[in-house]
Design a protein around this motif. Structure first.
Motif, PDB file in Angstrom:
ATOM      1  N   GLN B  81       1.722   0.626  -1.827  1.00 49.40           N
ATOM      2  CA  GLN B  81       0.648   1.281  -2.579  1.00 49.40           C
ATOM      3  C   GLN B  81       0.868   2.799  -2.621  1.00 49.40           C
ATOM      4  OE1 GLN B  81      -2.103  -0.238  -4.062  1.00 49.40           O
ATOM      5  NE2 GLN B  81      -3.865   1.076  -3.832  1.00 49.40           N
ATOM      6  N   VAL B  84       3.689   3.530  -5.052  1.00 48.42           N
ATOM      7  CA  VAL B  84       3.238   3.347  -6.436  1.00 48.42           C
ATOM      8  C   VAL B  84       2.368   4.537  -6.859  1.00 48.42           C
ATOM      9  CG1 VAL B  84       1.797   1.915  -7.940  1.00 48.42           C
ATOM     10  CG2 VAL B  84       3.482   0.838  -6.439  1.00 48.42           C
ATOM     11  N   ASP B  85       1.518   5.019  -5.959  1.00 49.06           N
ATOM     12  CA  ASP B  85       0.722   6.222  -6.260  1.00 49.06           C
ATOM     13  C   ASP B  85       1.631   7.382  -6.656  1.00 49.06           C
ATOM     14  OD1 ASP B  85      -1.812   5.217  -5.836  1.00 49.06           O
ATOM     15  OD2 ASP B  85      -1.972   5.943  -3.775  1.00 49.06           O
ATOM     16  N   GLU B  88       3.455   6.822 -10.057  1.00 46.02           N
ATOM     17  CA  GLU B  88       2.580   7.017 -11.217  1.00 46.02           C
ATOM     18  C   GLU B  88       2.175   8.482 -11.347  1.00 46.02           C
ATOM     19  OE1 GLU B  88      -0.539   4.076 -10.904  1.00 46.02           O
ATOM     20  OE2 GLU B  88       0.850   2.449 -11.421  1.00 46.02           O
ATOM     21  N   LYS B  93       6.283   4.446 -14.302  1.00 48.48           N
ATOM     22  CA  LYS B  93       5.611   3.180 -14.041  1.00 48.48           C
ATOM     23  C   LYS B  93       6.296   2.511 -12.862  1.00 48.48           C
ATOM     24  CE  LYS B  93       3.246   3.867 -17.727  1.00 48.48           C
ATOM     25  NZ  LYS B  93       1.928   4.501 -17.479  1.00 48.48           N
ATOM     26  N   ALA B  94       5.540   1.720 -12.103  1.00 48.09           N
ATOM     27  CA  ALA B  94       6.105   1.097 -10.903  1.00 48.09           C
ATOM     28  C   ALA B  94       6.096  -0.420 -10.995  1.00 48.09           C
ATOM     29  CB  ALA B  94       5.303   1.527  -9.680  1.00 48.09           C
ATOM     30  N   LEU B  95       7.191  -1.027 -10.563  1.00 47.65           N
ATOM     31  CA  LEU B  95       7.267  -2.478 -10.396  1.00 47.65           C
ATOM     32  C   LEU B  95       7.597  -2.765  -8.947  1.00 47.65           C
ATOM     33  CD1 LEU B  95       9.396  -3.835 -13.353  1.00 47.65           C
ATOM     34  CD2 LEU B  95       6.953  -4.169 -12.955  1.00 47.65           C
ATOM     35  N   VAL B  96       6.998  -3.824  -8.393  1.00 47.98           N
ATOM     36  CA  VAL B  96       7.209  -4.133  -6.982  1.00 47.98           C
ATOM     37  C   VAL B  96       7.770  -5.545  -6.845  1.00 47.98           C
ATOM     38  CG1 VAL B  96       6.063  -4.364  -4.736  1.00 47.98           C
ATOM     39  CG2 VAL B  96       5.283  -2.626  -6.357  1.00 47.98           C
TER      40      VAL B  96
END
Lengths: 339, 339
Positions: B81, B84-85, B88, B93-96
């Motif tokens: 998390q 990803v913060d 962004e 953009k984030a992919l996990v």
């Protein structure tokens, strides 16, 4: 029929979770269990690397999942993990993205996911009409989470919050509570309780249970706030400052309940002696805090099975009919916080 | 220089987390705060939708992240998390994806991530040589998490487990503990403590602290097991059955500590009265269980900043030099479990 991870688990005499953990390389499986799983995989011909079949089919073998958040509230991280288990169990690869909480962030996450090669997408509806979500999916199969609209245009799975909160409230009533607060929802006059929005549906479950017992629905018994532990703790402090007028508290989520229990401990208020608490969700934490937390748990294995199963049946052409609508199963788990 | 989310937060007088939450559509931001954030975004010209710049550059604007697990132990979901913060925040953009725990699952997850359009990947090293990980990245920039090799061939961030466990053990020694067990590591003879593997490095931190205080390193004071709450609870039950021979316990992770505290509560053993407990990680849960848990916390904001910062500096061509190596900052947080 393809051999599944469930078949391997049954043959090896262990849980599906253990097989999944062992096959993705978990380090803490005993030698004996690992040997049993390897034997079952070989015996049954379970294919852990199934990418060859996608090369033939023109599919990508990827399923993308969008969830509200990746950590707190822990419900979503757990749900993501369960879905990824199911996706990998079915021989696909999983990608996860954070979808945020409202219509615009859901739109954006779906646009992003549909820029990636995948065969299908599972994503929170976030109040966006399914016709629009379908278009944003750019031809991919899409299964929605929590599309509460009366006539969903896509397959959807539902976390049945209204029914769950009604069960939670009824449990407190059964325990003899009469002054029952609810945490995590805004006040709504009864005339507006028909809205098909997650918080309002949970509030309606609470109001329905109270009214069936002839107990008044009171505006000052509601505490609004984000569904996390910080907010729960702060609300507990406020309730104690207000003189602790309740004998029971229903929480919209377990994260709130965990925070509430801690907030009461900060002030020396003993749960369940001074007040009984019930949550909703069924996060694993419930069983680990002191006191452990009574909750109405969503059967997440079942819900993840349904979401992934519906999506794959569309991807693989086994189902091409009208949109389906599946609800998660619920179960009351009584623990120390309401004894 | 581009306007960042940090600039917006400073101008609006709120935390970066609040800005991030508000901009992705969080529902529980007050009207006043939301208005301040909107004003700061407009004033500073912060671009929340920066996809246009990727259209010009030929980049995808996507960064992919692989973490061990998505839920328990909660350390990884929280770390995901945080990353990803940051991703962004920087306009990507984030992919996990879930990378699992060992070399083969890490290889597989990196192969999967490099099949997706992205500009760069952050992934656990999992003991795979960086030369091989570089090749699997198929030309993408790659930053590793926990590549413990002496000469890493890629940028890497490190969770400094050895130093953290040494600090945790020293804290118990400072509190007067002399019979200190460690949970979550296998026994290793001293001659093999040089291995650069996560568990062994944590064990070495414990052994170093004991030896500096002239206390013997004892094989029977170690409890091996997976780093989760279930295992911690079960180990607490075993310790009580063994007659509770310790006055302090160091846990390899906070998840183990949470389980241990609950397991002692099951048996009526009071923490810290009967035994002091310290964890390692700094998961938010520590502050919410009763008793709250003393830990050596990794500064996850800082670590996520470093990982994402190093990756973006490579993607955007601001840095093209030798592999960098950044460690997370540590901080002892004393709470009820060791008072």
């Amino acid at each position: 029929m393809a051999v599944t991870m469930k078949d391997v688990a049954r043959r090896a005499g262990v849980s599906v979770a253990t097989v999944s953990y062992a096959l993705r390389g978990g380090q803490y499986v005993s030698e004996e269990v690992a040997a049993n799983i390897r034997a079952a995989v070989e015996e049954l011909g379970y294919a852990t690397n199934q990418s060859a079949r996608y090369l033939r089919s023109g599919r990508t073998g990827v399923i993308a999942v969008g969830v509200h958040e990746l950590d707190i509230p822990y419900f979503y991280s757990r749900f993501a993990q369960h879905m990824v288990d199911r996706i990998e169990n079915a021989g696909y690869k999983a990608l996860v993205a954070r979808s945020g909480w409202n219509a615009s962030s859901v739109r954006e996450s779906l646009e992003r996911l549909s820029d990636q090669p995948s065969d299908g997408i599972i994503v929170h509806a976030g109040g966006v009409p399914s016709s629009e979500l379908k278009r944003l999916g750019k031809g991919r199969q899409v299964v929605l989470i929590d599309d509460f609209s009366a006539r969903p245009g896509l397959d959807t799975i539902i976390v049945p919050g209204e029914q769950g909160i009604r069960m939670a409230t009824e449990h407190l009533l059964d325990r003899g509570c009469r002054d029952i607060a609810m945490v995590g929802v805004p006040y709504m006059p009864k005339s507006r309780l028909g809205q098909r929005v997650s918080e309002v549906m949970r509030l309606r479950g609470y109001v329905t249970a109270l009214e069936r017992s002839g107990i008044e629905y009171r505006r000052d018994y509601l505490y609004d706030g984000e569904w996390n532990m910080d907010v729960g703790r702060e609300i507990a402090h406020r309730i104690v400052a207000d003189g602790m007028p309740y004998d029971g508290i229903v929480c919209a989520t377990d994260s709130l309940a965990v925070g509430l229990v801690r907030g009461f401990a900060d002030r020396g208020v003993r749960v369940p002696d001074a007040v009984r608490i019930v949550g909703f969700d069924g996060i694993s934490l419930d069983d680990y805090v002191v006191p452990s937390i009574t909750t109405v748990a969503v059967d997440m294995d079942d819900l993840a099975d349904k979401a992934v199963g519906m999506l794959i049946s569309r991807i693989e052409g086994d189902y091409d009919g009208a949109p389906r609508h599946e609800e998660g199963r619920l179960k009351l788990c009584v623990r120390e916080s309401s004894r």
